[in-house]
Design a protein around this motif. Structure first.
Motif, PDB file in Angstrom:
ATOM      1  N   ASP A   1      40.663  45.166  27.826  1.00  0.00           N
ATOM      2  CA  ASP A   1      39.974  46.453  27.971  1.00  0.00           C
ATOM      3  C   ASP A   1      40.084  47.260  26.677  1.00  0.00           C
ATOM      4  OD1 ASP A   1      42.506  47.567  27.939  1.00  0.00           O
ATOM      5  OD2 ASP A   1      42.505  48.173  30.053  1.00  0.00           O
ATOM      6  N   ASP A   2      39.646  48.513  26.704  1.00  0.00           N
ATOM      7  CA  ASP A   2      39.639  49.332  25.484  1.00  0.00           C
ATOM      8  C   ASP A   2      41.043  49.558  24.927  1.00  0.00           C
ATOM      9  OD1 ASP A   2      36.772  50.057  25.237  1.00  0.00           O
ATOM     10  OD2 ASP A   2      37.115  50.900  27.221  1.00  0.00           O
ATOM     11  N   GLU A   3      42.053  49.479  25.799  1.00  0.00           N
ATOM     12  CA  GLU A   3      43.425  49.710  25.363  1.00  0.00           C
ATOM     13  C   GLU A   3      44.116  48.407  24.954  1.00  0.00           C
ATOM     14  OE1 GLU A   3      42.046  51.023  28.077  1.00  0.00           O
ATOM     15  OE2 GLU A   3      41.928  53.110  27.444  1.00  0.00           O
TER      16      GLU A   3
ATOM     17  N   TYR B   1      29.850  44.851  33.294  1.00  0.00           N
ATOM     18  CA  TYR B   1      28.663  44.872  34.158  1.00  0.00           C
ATOM     19  C   TYR B   1      27.400  44.652  33.337  1.00  0.00           C
ATOM     20  CZ  TYR B   1      31.837  46.820  37.644  1.00  0.00           C
ATOM     21  OH  TYR B   1      32.881  46.998  38.510  1.00  0.00           O
TER      22      TYR B   1
ATOM     23  N   ASP C   1      44.604  45.898  26.973  1.00  0.00           N
ATOM     24  CA  ASP C   1      45.268  45.278  28.127  1.00  0.00           C
ATOM     25  C   ASP C   1      44.361  44.232  28.760  1.00  0.00           C
ATOM     26  OD1 ASP C   1      47.496  46.902  27.828  1.00  0.00           O
ATOM     27  OD2 ASP C   1      46.608  48.529  29.034  1.00  0.00           O
TER      28      ASP C   1
ATOM     29  N   THR D   1      36.420  44.651  40.822  1.00  0.00           N
ATOM     30  CA  THR D   1      35.847  45.771  40.072  1.00  0.00           C
ATOM     31  C   THR D   1      36.537  45.948  38.715  1.00  0.00           C
ATOM     32  OG1 THR D   1      37.325  47.326  41.179  1.00  0.00           O
ATOM     33  CG2 THR D   1      35.142  47.052  42.134  1.00  0.00           C
ATOM     34  N   TYR D   2      35.826  46.632  37.835  1.00  0.00           N
ATOM     35  CA  TYR D   2      36.322  46.841  36.468  1.00  0.00           C
ATOM     36  C   TYR D   2      36.482  48.326  36.147  1.00  0.00           C
ATOM     37  CZ  TYR D   2      34.528  42.166  36.804  1.00  0.00           C
ATOM     38  OH  TYR D   2      34.289  40.900  37.258  1.00  0.00           O
TER      39      TYR D   2
ATOM     40  N   PRO E   1      41.352  53.010  35.218  1.00  0.00           N
ATOM     41  CA  PRO E   1      42.419  53.584  36.046  1.00  0.00           C
ATOM     42  C   PRO E   1      43.321  54.468  35.183  1.00  0.00           C
ATOM     43  CG  PRO E   1      42.895  51.293  35.532  1.00  0.00           C
ATOM     44  CD  PRO E   1      41.519  51.561  35.007  1.00  0.00           C
TER      45      PRO E   1
ATOM     46  N   ASN F   1      43.138  44.517  36.936  1.00  0.00           N
ATOM     47  CA  ASN F   1      42.296  45.457  36.181  1.00  0.00           C
ATOM     48  C   ASN F   1      42.666  46.911  36.419  1.00  0.00           C
ATOM     49  OD1 ASN F   1      40.963  43.241  35.238  1.00  0.00           O
ATOM     50  ND2 ASN F   1      39.133  43.511  36.516  1.00  0.00           N
ATOM     51  N   HIS F   2      43.171  47.210  37.618  1.00  0.00           N
ATOM     52  CA  HIS F   2      43.462  48.600  37.936  1.00  0.00           C
ATOM     53  C   HIS F   2      44.961  48.899  37.982  1.00  0.00           C
ATOM     54  CE1 HIS F   2      39.231  49.230  38.567  1.00  0.00           C
ATOM     55  NE2 HIS F   2      39.188  48.248  39.441  1.00  0.00           N
TER      56      HIS F   2
ATOM     57  N   GLN G   1      39.513  38.855  29.550  1.00  0.00           N
ATOM     58  CA  GLN G   1      39.150  39.619  28.348  1.00  0.00           C
ATOM     59  C   GLN G   1      40.214  40.706  28.179  1.00  0.00           C
ATOM     60  OE1 GLN G   1      35.149  41.177  28.561  1.00  0.00           O
ATOM     61  NE2 GLN G   1      34.243  39.186  29.044  1.00  0.00           N
TER      62      GLN G   1
ATOM     63  N   ILE H   1      37.829  38.868  34.613  1.00  0.00           N
ATOM     64  CA  ILE H   1      36.415  38.831  34.976  1.00  0.00           C
ATOM     65  C   ILE H   1      36.231  37.812  36.094  1.00  0.00           C
ATOM     66  CG2 ILE H   1      34.060  38.592  34.092  1.00  0.00           C
ATOM     67  CD1 ILE H   1      35.753  40.643  32.523  1.00  0.00           C
TER      68      ILE H   1
ATOM     69  N   LEU I   1      41.983  42.271  30.997  1.00  0.00           N
ATOM     70  CA  LEU I   1      40.889  42.640  31.909  1.00  0.00           C
ATOM     71  C   LEU I   1      40.327  41.328  32.446  1.00  0.00           C
ATOM     72  CD1 LEU I   1      39.160  45.128  32.882  1.00  0.00           C
ATOM     73  CD2 LEU I   1      37.571  44.548  31.048  1.00  0.00           C
TER      74      LEU I   1
ATOM     75  N   ARG J   1      34.608  49.161  27.520  1.00  0.00           N
ATOM     76  CA  ARG J   1      34.610  47.702  27.689  1.00  0.00           C
ATOM     77  C   ARG J   1      34.488  47.314  29.156  1.00  0.00           C
ATOM     78  NH1 ARG J   1      38.433  44.500  23.455  1.00  0.00           N
ATOM     79  NH2 ARG J   1      37.355  45.212  21.592  1.00  0.00           N
ATOM     80  N   ARG J   2      35.072  48.141  29.996  1.00  0.00           N
ATOM     81  CA  ARG J   2      35.015  47.860  31.428  1.00  0.00           C
ATOM     82  C   ARG J   2      33.574  47.927  31.935  1.00  0.00           C
ATOM     83  NH1 ARG J   2      39.882  48.523  34.289  1.00  0.00           N
ATOM     84  NH2 ARG J   2      41.648  48.545  32.857  1.00  0.00           N
TER      85      ARG J   2
END
Lengths: 267, 308
Positions: free
Chosen positions: B232-234, A51, B236, B163-164, A39, B202-203, B230, B240, B238, A46-47
């Protein structure tokens, strides 16, 4: 409609998202698909890997559930590494996961690191057959009286209708003796058997049963299952093994529930 | 709750096996085969069970034997996970037929599937994969929902996804997309509150805002489940959607809010891996039931008013 059109590859890209999203799921070398993002322009590496991980791990788990004795023999780490290779090379083609893993025993046979366990593939074949028997249609098994009602002079001409659960796995190794303790909960004693063992898998009621067939038994049953007459099956069994014991094999096949009916051959 | 009332009689013979009680206002759990002895031993109670349809698509054997015993005593929710309704390619006709046959055989109280896809060409990925929200996908998904409903001759409940990632080409909000499907197909909705919380986190949007916009009048079932965490790349958070633990406190809070606004919608606690002993899962359903019961009265009186 062309296949490409149906999956969105040739509709001007309006429905091509699955074409873009899918290939990298089972290929760890591929980049994250450019079609997706996080977003607010966050990264999606990683997102997307969530999957990837879901797909790979859930399919490895599926193989572990189908082949528990194989996993117990190899250890979890070895099994999962082996399964990961297989999942990536041969993902399922059916949404029914209990149908998955039919190519796994063959993969094990060719798997470099499993060469010291040449019997492992046959153990896996028994486990795959076990699950087929588990999900097979429910049918009554042949009653002993049914055979007794056939006039002796007609016996060699009768056919047998196989029970849907019946499977045979032939092995050059003591596969049944290795399978049985590794499939159970208890401790595994050293396996002393060395002679080849053919496995018979049946499910006469709700419980799947794995037996070790006597000499000539596998060819005898395989002939009957493939639609040959009792007489033809007996000849083939004696040809395969002079030690073939007909009364014991007939008693054994009835007790195991290999067949569901007799077809006397009458029109 | 209109989705519940809309269910037409798919059994012209009128043959309905017990139990005939409805699942309105009840909490249930996923049915796991390993729990069968414990469930049978404690005798009949209120509630219902949900099964993944695909696990019962074999010809026979212990799975069907177990499900028949459950269905004899409890209402059933048939939850498909592999129809790939959200995918661009045509539905698998064989799979649709298996699904139809199961719905006919077990006479479930509700039938549901996911706004997601899992098959591409011939590969089955065994995951609920995301889709872009565009006019083209809305048309395709609506066709698929229609096709399923025609096959089973009753509406399904469609579940909102967790969703991720987002697709760059998405041109409408998930809410508009879901509303669009409901409008075109007449399907009901399965509101998965864990998915709402996971996706919102996540969003980076508000779960409560999402729920305020959600067309609650079409919701026939709620899902609650546990999630894992978990980054995310930043760096933050995430989340599951793992279904491998107890329902999170934040999800219980969302549930309280939804039930206080919309009444006691049938609610299911999902637990699909690291499955606990039956008493633990049953206790989760018990906690959901208490919340449903606390908010039972206003809806009952609402129904009385409606009849006048």
């Amino acid at each position: 409609m062309l296949v490409d059109e149906r999956i969105g590859r040739r509709d001007g890209g309006r429905l091509s998202f699955a074409v873009a999203f899918s290939p990298a799921l089972l290929d760890p070398q591929s980049e994250t698909p450019a079609a997706v993002t996080g977003p607010n322009e966050k990264a999606a590496v990683r997102r997307y890997n969530v999957y990837r991980n879901n797909v790979t791990v859930s399919l490895i788990d599926a193989l572990a559930a189908i082949f528990p004795a194989t996993q117990r023999i190899t250890g979890v780490e070895f099994f999962r590494a082996m399964a990961r290779f297989h999942v990536r090379a041969t993902p399922p083609t059916s949404p029914l996961l209990f149908d998955y893993g039919r190519d796994f025993p063959g993969f094990i046979e060719r798997y470099e690191y499993a060469r010291s366990m040449p019997w492992l593939a046959d153990v896996a074949r028994i486990e795959r057959a076990w699950l087929d028997a588990y999900h097979a249609a429910d049918m009554d098994t042949l009653r002993p009286e049914a055979l007794a009602s056939i006039p002796p002079e007609r016996l060699s001409d009768v056919f047998f209708v196989p029970h849907p659960a019946t499977r045979i796995v032939c092995s050059e190794f003591p596969a049944v003796s290795i399978f049985v303790p590794n499939r159970s909960e208890g401790p595994v004693d050293p396996i002393v058997a060395v002679a080849p063992q053919d496995a018979l898998i049946t499910r006469p009621g709700l419980e799947v049963v794995v037996r070790h067939l006597p000499p000539g038994g596998a060819i005898f049953l395989a002939c009957l299952i493939s639609g040959r007459t009792l007489g033809q099956a007996v000849s083939a069994a004696f040809e395969a093994s002079t030690a073939f014991d007909l009364p014991a094999n007939i008693a054994g096949m009835i007790e195991a529930g290999v067949f569901t009916a007799i077809d006397s051959g009458d029109p | 709750m209109s989705a519940m009332r809309k269910l037409p009689d798919s059994h012209p013979t009128g043959r309905l096996r017990p139990p005939s009680y409805a699942i309105a206002g009840l909490a249930g759990t996923s049915f796991k085969h390993a729990h069968l002895p414990a469930i049978l031993a404690e005798g009949t109670r209120d509630g219902f069970f949900e099964v993944h349809a695909e696990n019962y698509m074999g010809a026979g054997g212990p799975p069907h034997h177990a499900l028949e015993q459950i269905r004899r005593d409890y209402p059933l929710s048939l939850h498909g996970v592999a129809m790939s309704i959200g995918g661009p390619q045509p539905l698998d006709r064989n799979h649709l037929e298996r699904f139809r046959a199961l719905a006919e055989r077990y006479e479930p109280a509700v039938v549901s599937e996911h706004l997601a896809w899992s098959t591409h060409e011939t590969t089955y990925f065994n995951d609920l994969l995301p889709l872009p929200y565009t006019e083209a996908t809305l048309s395709r998904v609506s066709e698929h929902v229609d096709e399923v409903q025609q096959a089973i001759r009753r509406p399904i409940l469609l579940e909102n996804p967790s969703t991720y990632v987002v697709f760059r080409e998405s041109a409408m909000s998930e809410m508009d997309f879901i509303r669009g499907i409901v409008q075109r197909t007449g399907c009901g909705l399965l509101l998965d509150l864990n998915n709402v919380f996971v996706s919102a986190t996540n969003h980076g949007y508000s779960a409560l805002d999402y729920l305020s916009d959600f067309p609650m009048e079409h919701v026939g079932e709620i899902h609650l489940a546990g999630h894992a965490e978990q980054v995310d790349d930043e760096g933050d958070r995430l989340l599951i959607d793992s279904h491998d633990g107890p329902v999170a406190d934040a999800v219980w809070k969302l549930f309280e809010i939804v039930v206080s606004r919309s009444g006691p919608i049938p609610t299911l606690v999902e637990w699909d891996s690291n499955i606990p002993d039956w008493p633990v899962l049953k206790a989760e359903a018990g906690a959901a039931q208490q919340i449903l019961d606390r908010h039972a009265t206003p809806v009952t009186s609402g129904k009385v008013h409606a009849r006048r």
